[in-house]
Write a protein that holds these residues in place. Structure first.
Motif: not given
Length: 87
Positions: A21-22, A24-25, A28-29
């Motif tokens: 999850e980290n 992917k985040e 995205t950022n």
């Protein structure tokens, strides 16, 4: 106590889920802020963390990890969790 089974369960149901999850985040950022060295460094670090835990799972699968090694990794994960909660 079977530290190896405990470690495998924790990695599959919690740690790697959170790491993915980290990642992917961060990706995205990073798309929004392409030149952010800080984000690039953090993404690189998280990918290294993921590789480490993927390797640990391979060691578990290949039965090349000892109960003591699994216990040490579990202790390290517990220390990280405690440190994160203090923030």
């Amino acid at each position: 106590m079977d530290y190896i089974k405990d470690l495998e369960k924790l990695l599959k149901t919690d740690v790697l889920v959170e790491v993915n999850e980290n990642i992917k985040e961060l990706e995205t950022n990073l798309e929004k802020k392409k030149n952010s060295k800080e984000l690039k460094d953090e993404l690189k670090y998280m990918k290294e963390v993921k590789k480490y835990f993927d390797d640990v799972l391979l060691d578990i699968e290949n039965e090349t990890i000892t109960q003591e090694q699994a216990s040490d990794i579990l202790e390290g994960l517990e220390d990280m969790r405690t440190d994160n909660q203090e923030i």
